[in-house]
Design an enzyme around this catalytic site. Structure first.
Site: not given
Ligand SMILES: [Fe+2]
Length: 463
Positions: A190, A193, A312, A322, A350-351
């Site tokens: 990622d 974006y 990922h 997620h 996962v952020h």
């Molecule tokens: Fe992602």
């Protein structure tokens, strides 16, 4: 008043006693960082006609003696040469490597000319300068090749994921770069974006390339593809998955007998790094499955003691975001990871930040009911480091109670540092953005699964 005191004290006691059955859920209260993109104008191209921009390097072969130098020229195809020379000594003779040139269209966007040049047969552990462009728009950079592959070669990796190009992303990258230890970056997917913008505005791929240049032009980032690299948009007739990513980011996949740049391996110093694709087929008989099956027997722990996997979509994630998306890949590959004693798995997606215990969940056979993860000294530690700070914001909703496989979790942006000391010990730290780089919010001496397969002590000292 007394009753109030009693309730407060009871609450604190319950919290400290751990009403959950897992590890630590950090209660760190962070200042809010702005997860909005930095305006495109901030990342303006370098001055000068057709100036080379978005310069980035990655390892170019299986052992670290080659470097792929990539850059974009906006207006003309040429020059398509990188000039390079040794920084020290009397070797002032300059060499040149020619690039292949590619470009692509995406909806109403047309890319510049994207160059990829592989510099080969470099000396180990040597600093090189390199130049791109010509005349008064020449740009100079440098990199240092890794030491020769060997079992006790110290080497330090930075680890980042889900970076994007917001004010928070900026903070993450600045924090990483303020630490002089990092020699290469393991990037868990990622990147730009761009796909969060109308028609996947590919200008955002260009601005991202300019944003990260200050690091990736000087040290290799090892790439792994995430879902935001798919750019699959049939509604605007863009049907080729990974089109912008694969044009822009080349990796040395053929050197590990892979048939796709989305999965491959490299050796670097004392590490063997396997990169997988969560968004390519991995079922039995597929190219990625067959490749990975053949890959594990090639890992020689007497040469590269540290076996690291990048992918990922995390297998062990206790965030509501997620949750369980990595489950089908875990079911396919986890037995191999345990049999082959993978040391550590880095994932993104996962952020937030999370570190697992050494656990596995490989005994389930549909009827035996053994479907819970158990402690397993042969299993990797799983790190979720998708906290680079992109436009989608923080994932601040964890599942409750904290499951037993989760050792530490926190909804803050940051990055990690993985310092290999020798064949048996590595020091791992996670740094949240709101603290000085010298402070680690989570840290651990990691013991190598092949050479020193003992249980780690949290915040212990090297013994
Ligand atoms: Fe992602």
């Amino acid at each position: 008043m007394a009753a109030m005191w009693f309730i407060t004290t009871l609450s604190l006691l319950l919290l400290s006693a751990g009403v959950c059955n897992g590890g630590v859920t950090s209660k760190y209260v962070r200042l809010s960082e702005r997860s909005v993109d930095i305006p495109v104008g901030y990342f303006s191209p370098p001055p000068g006609f057709n100036a080379p921009e978005q310069v980035h390097i990655t390892q170019g072969d299986h052992v670290g003696r080659s470097v792929i130098v990539s850059w974009v020229t906006p207006l003309e195809r040429h020059p398509n040469v990188v000039t390079y020379w040794e920084a020290e000594g009397n070797h002032k003779h300059k060499h040149a490597a020619h690039a292949i040139i590619t470009d692509y269209r995406y909806f109403n966007y047309t890319s510049g000319y994207i160059h990829h040049a592989t510099i080969k047969r470099l000396k180990y552990d040597t600093k090189y300068f390199y130049e791109l462009g010509e005349h008064n728009v020449t740009r100079r950079f440098s990199f240092t090749t890794p030491p020769k592959v060997g079992p006790d070669v110290p080497y330090t990796f930075g680890v980042m994921g889900d970076l994007g190009q917001t004010y928070a992303s900026f903070s993450t990258l600045e924090h990483y770069m303020s630490n002089p230890k990092g020699q290469a970056v393991l990037f868990v997917g990622d990147l730009s974006y761009a796909d969060d913008h109308p028609y996947h505005d590919n200008v955002k791929w260009d601005t991202w390339g300019r944003f990260v240049e200050k690091s990736v032009a000087y040290q290799p980032w090892i790439w792994c593809a995430g879902n935001h690299e798919l750019d699959f948009a049939p509604e605007i007739d863009e049907n080729i998955p990974f089109k912008p990513y694969l044009h822009r980011y080349h990796v040395p996949y053929r050197a590990s007998q892979s048939t796709s740049p989305l999965w491959y391996s490299i050796k670097r110093a004392s590490a063997y790094i396997i990169v997988l694709s969560s968004y390519s087929a991995y079922g039995k008989y597929t190219p990625q499955y067959n490749w990975l099956q053949n890959e594990f027997p090639k890992v020689d722990r007497t040469e590269t003691p540290w076996l690291i996997v990048l992918l990922h979509s995390p297998w062990y994630n206790s965030n509501n975001y997620h949750y369980m998306e990595g489950e089908s890949m875990r079911v396919m590959f986890e037995p191999w990871f345990v049999q082959n004693k993978v040391d550590i798995v880095f994932a993104g997606h996962v952020h937030a930040y999370e570190r697992s215990e050494r656990i596995s969940n490989v005994q389930y056979n549909i009827t035996d009911g053994l479907s819970a993860p158990v402690k397993d000294p042969s299993a990797p530690i799983y790190i979720t480091i998708g906290d680079g700070g992109n436009i989608e914001g923080i994932a601040d909703l964890f599942t409750e109670p904290q499951p037993s496989y989760s050792a530490y979790r926190e909804a803050s942006f940051g990055h990690s540092i993985f310092e290999i000391k020798n064949r048996s010990h590595a020091y791992y730290t996670w740094h949240r953005n709101h603290e000085n780089e010298a402070i680690a919010a989570d840290s651990l001496w990691l013991y190598n699964r092949y050479w020193y397969p003992y249980e780690e002590r949290i915040s212990g000292t090297m013994d």
